[in-house]
Design an enzyme around this catalytic site. Structure first.
Site, PDB file in Angstrom:
ATOM      1  N   GLU A  16     -38.417  46.402 -15.167  1.00  0.00           N
ATOM      2  CA  GLU A  16     -38.087  46.453 -16.583  1.00  0.00           C
ATOM      3  C   GLU A  16     -37.396  45.091 -17.302  1.00  0.00           C
ATOM      4  OE1 GLU A  16     -36.765  50.449 -17.782  1.00  0.00           O
ATOM      5  OE2 GLU A  16     -36.409  50.623 -15.583  1.00  0.00           O
ATOM      6  N   LYS A 131     -33.619  61.096 -11.150  1.00  0.00           N
ATOM      7  CA  LYS A 131     -34.108  62.039 -11.741  1.00  0.00           C
ATOM      8  C   LYS A 131     -34.156  63.494 -10.963  1.00  0.00           C
ATOM      9  CE  LYS A 131     -37.653  59.842 -14.451  1.00  0.00           C
ATOM     10  NZ  LYS A 131     -37.598  58.314 -13.903  1.00  0.00           N
ATOM     11  N   SER A 184     -38.422  53.536 -18.729  1.00  0.00           N
ATOM     12  CA  SER A 184     -39.194  52.871 -19.418  1.00  0.00           C
ATOM     13  C   SER A 184     -40.830  53.261 -19.058  1.00  0.00           C
ATOM     14  CB  SER A 184     -39.086  51.437 -19.543  1.00  0.00           C
ATOM     15  OG  SER A 184     -37.831  50.836 -19.934  1.00  0.00           O
ATOM     16  N   SER A 185     -41.068  54.621 -18.736  1.00  0.00           N
ATOM     17  CA  SER A 185     -42.328  55.061 -18.359  1.00  0.00           C
ATOM     18  C   SER A 185     -43.138  54.269 -17.138  1.00  0.00           C
ATOM     19  CB  SER A 185     -43.268  55.214 -19.604  1.00  0.00           C
ATOM     20  OG  SER A 185     -42.517  56.097 -20.428  1.00  0.00           O
ATOM     21  N   GLU A 214     -43.575  66.740 -12.663  1.00  0.00           N
ATOM     22  CA  GLU A 214     -42.936  67.827 -13.529  1.00  0.00           C
ATOM     23  C   GLU A 214     -44.115  68.636 -14.300  1.00  0.00           C
ATOM     24  OE1 GLU A 214     -40.698  65.295 -16.284  1.00  0.00           O
ATOM     25  OE2 GLU A 214     -38.945  65.391 -14.817  1.00  0.00           O
ATOM     26  N   GLY A 216     -46.087  69.872 -17.245  1.00  0.00           N
ATOM     27  CA  GLY A 216     -46.334  69.709 -18.623  1.00  0.00           C
ATOM     28  C   GLY A 216     -46.195  70.840 -19.670  1.00  0.00           C
ATOM     29  N   ALA A 219     -45.255  70.377 -26.519  1.00  0.00           N
ATOM     30  CA  ALA A 219     -44.154  70.247 -27.197  1.00  0.00           C
ATOM     31  C   ALA A 219     -43.845  69.227 -28.023  1.00  0.00           C
ATOM     32  CB  ALA A 219     -42.905  70.556 -26.017  1.00  0.00           C
ATOM     33  N   ARG A 220     -42.843  69.038 -28.874  1.00  0.00           N
ATOM     34  CA  ARG A 220     -42.445  67.812 -29.620  1.00  0.00           C
ATOM     35  C   ARG A 220     -41.274  67.346 -28.632  1.00  0.00           C
ATOM     36  NH1 ARG A 220     -40.444  70.729 -35.072  1.00  0.00           N
ATOM     37  NH2 ARG A 220     -40.135  68.429 -35.839  1.00  0.00           N
ATOM     38  N   ASP A 294     -32.762  63.432 -23.980  1.00  0.00           N
ATOM     39  CA  ASP A 294     -34.166  63.668 -24.378  1.00  0.00           C
ATOM     40  C   ASP A 294     -34.752  65.243 -24.218  1.00  0.00           C
ATOM     41  OD1 ASP A 294     -34.372  61.064 -24.783  1.00  0.00           O
ATOM     42  OD2 ASP A 294     -35.474  60.445 -23.323  1.00  0.00           O
ATOM     43  N   ASN A 306     -35.222  67.310 -20.825  1.00  0.00           N
ATOM     44  CA  ASN A 306     -36.178  66.389 -20.058  1.00  0.00           C
ATOM     45  C   ASN A 306     -35.245  65.645 -19.193  1.00  0.00           C
ATOM     46  OD1 ASN A 306     -38.391  65.035 -19.113  1.00  0.00           O
ATOM     47  ND2 ASN A 306     -38.461  63.611 -20.792  1.00  0.00           N
ATOM     48  N   SER A 318     -35.255  50.389 -31.566  1.00  0.00           N
ATOM     49  CA  SER A 318     -35.303  51.528 -30.240  1.00  0.00           C
ATOM     50  C   SER A 318     -34.661  52.953 -31.135  1.00  0.00           C
ATOM     51  CB  SER A 318     -34.535  51.237 -29.174  1.00  0.00           C
ATOM     52  OG  SER A 318     -35.177  50.142 -28.430  1.00  0.00           O
TER      53      SER A 318
END
Length: 357
Positions: A16, A131, A184-185, A214, A216, A219-220, A294, A306, A318
């Site tokens: 990153e 995580k 950052s995915s 995880e 899925g 969802a919003r 999140d 999350n 951001s």
């Protein structure tokens, strides 16, 4: 009134790295130069620390200006010993994402050198970065989560078939494969079948030795910004509105294919629940300074946490700064507040006894 000395540290030996440089440009250009003298330290991709020769006086127009170079390297402790004007730093502001930046390692360095620093401490940073550890702490706090499976690379190499079967028996597709210690995915894949799952696992192991898979959910994606030390405050929730199925690194930072809806279009009761849960998550990981919490919000208003991000995206555009902008706290004011919180936490720790009389 004399100015306080701060040092902004960015770059880093991390996937990153580029995000960190962009963040540094935004923060440098927004910091209140009437209050602060600003030095900068750039950490290269190879882990070398390079200090700017002059304090910041003007806007950084080109991000390339922040890729400092030198032929002479100085010990890190010397770089942080004093500012360019000879005074000690009132605080350092690490704008580092990923390993060696937001995982507690650099925070430990600041603790050893007895320097005030912006953001979360060693424990909060490290468990927010991992995580799996974070999920354990959320569970202990009673925060609702989606099902997941986690394993090490060595375990997968030895029990590959069994782990694949475990995932398919415990979770329903789609699943998300994530390196346990990246943000950052980076390295994350959305998988809708076994073939994609195997490919996603192989990709994620390029970035970490431990993965989290995880469940899925339709969802919003709702986010809440948290700010403070012992008495944190929260923003109204915001929502990520995407025109892509999966919010990956490219769509997040390069394509601009994600819009922020602030505040999110949700009812007051749900918003209050989300804000309370964000504080619970903040406390679960012993956070201080800043956190972005999140959540997933389903059509029937079921909420799942999350993750928390102890060093969330922090460019001017951001989600975290924009959520506070909606609460009438500007980007510049937010930066000032974070520096003040860092100094407050440092001063409070002075009351702790380190030796027995």
């Amino acid at each position: 009134m004399s100015k306080e000395n701060i040092c902004i540290i960015y770059g880093g030996k991390s996937a990153e790295h580029e995000v960190s440089i962009l963040t540094a440009q935004n923060v440098i250009n927004a910091v209140d130069l009437s209050k602060y003298c600003v030095d900068i330290i750039y950490i290269t991709n190879d882990g070398e620390w390079i200090k700017g020769e002059h304090s910041i006086e003007n806007h950084i127009e080109d991000v390339e200006q922040l890729r400092l170079k030198t032929n002479e390297l100085t010990p890190i402790s010397k770089l942080l010993e004093s500012s360019i004007n000879g005074q000690s730093y009132d605080a350092v502001f690490p704008l580092l994402h990923g390993p060696n930046g937001e995982d507690g390692t650099i925070q430990g360095l600041f603790e050893v050198l007895d320097i005030p620093y912006v953001g979360n401490g060693v424990l909060a940073a490290s468990c927010s970065m991992d995580k799996l550890v974070m999920k354990h702490l959320f569970a202990h706090r009673g925060l609702p989560q989606l099902p997941y499976v986690s394993f090490l690379k060595s375990e997968y190499e030895k029990y590959k078939h069994n782990i694949q079967e475990l995932i398919q028996n415990k979770l329903d597709y789609p699943v998300f494969v994530k390196p346990a210690n990246l943000g950052s995915s980076v390295g994350i894949s959305k998988c809708t079948n076994k073939e994609e799952l195997i490919s996603g696992i192989e990709e994620a192991f390029k970035f970490d030795r431990k993965l989290v898979i995880e469940q899925g959910v339709e969802a919003r994606e709702i986010e809440v910004a948290v700010l403070g030390n012992d008495y944190p405050e929260t923003t109204l929730p915001g929502e990520l509105v995407k025109d892509v199925q999966f919010y990956d690194y490219k769509s997040k930072y390069k394509d601009g294919r994600v819009q922020l809806q602030i505040p999110a279009d949700i009812d007051e009761e749900t918003a209050t629940t989300l804000r309370n849960m964000a504080v619970e998550a903040f406390k679960a990981t012993d956070c201080s300074g800043l956190v972005r919490a999140d959540f997933f919000l389903t059509e029937d208003n079921t909420i799942y946490i999350n993750e928390t991000n102890a060093m969330p995206g922090f460019t001017q555009y951001s989600m975290y700064p924009q959520l506070w902008e909606n609460m009438n706290l500007s980007y510049t004011e937010l930066i000032t507040k974070l520096i003040e919180l860092a100094i407050e936490r440092f001063n409070n720790k002075k009351d702790i006894k380190y030796k027995i009389d």
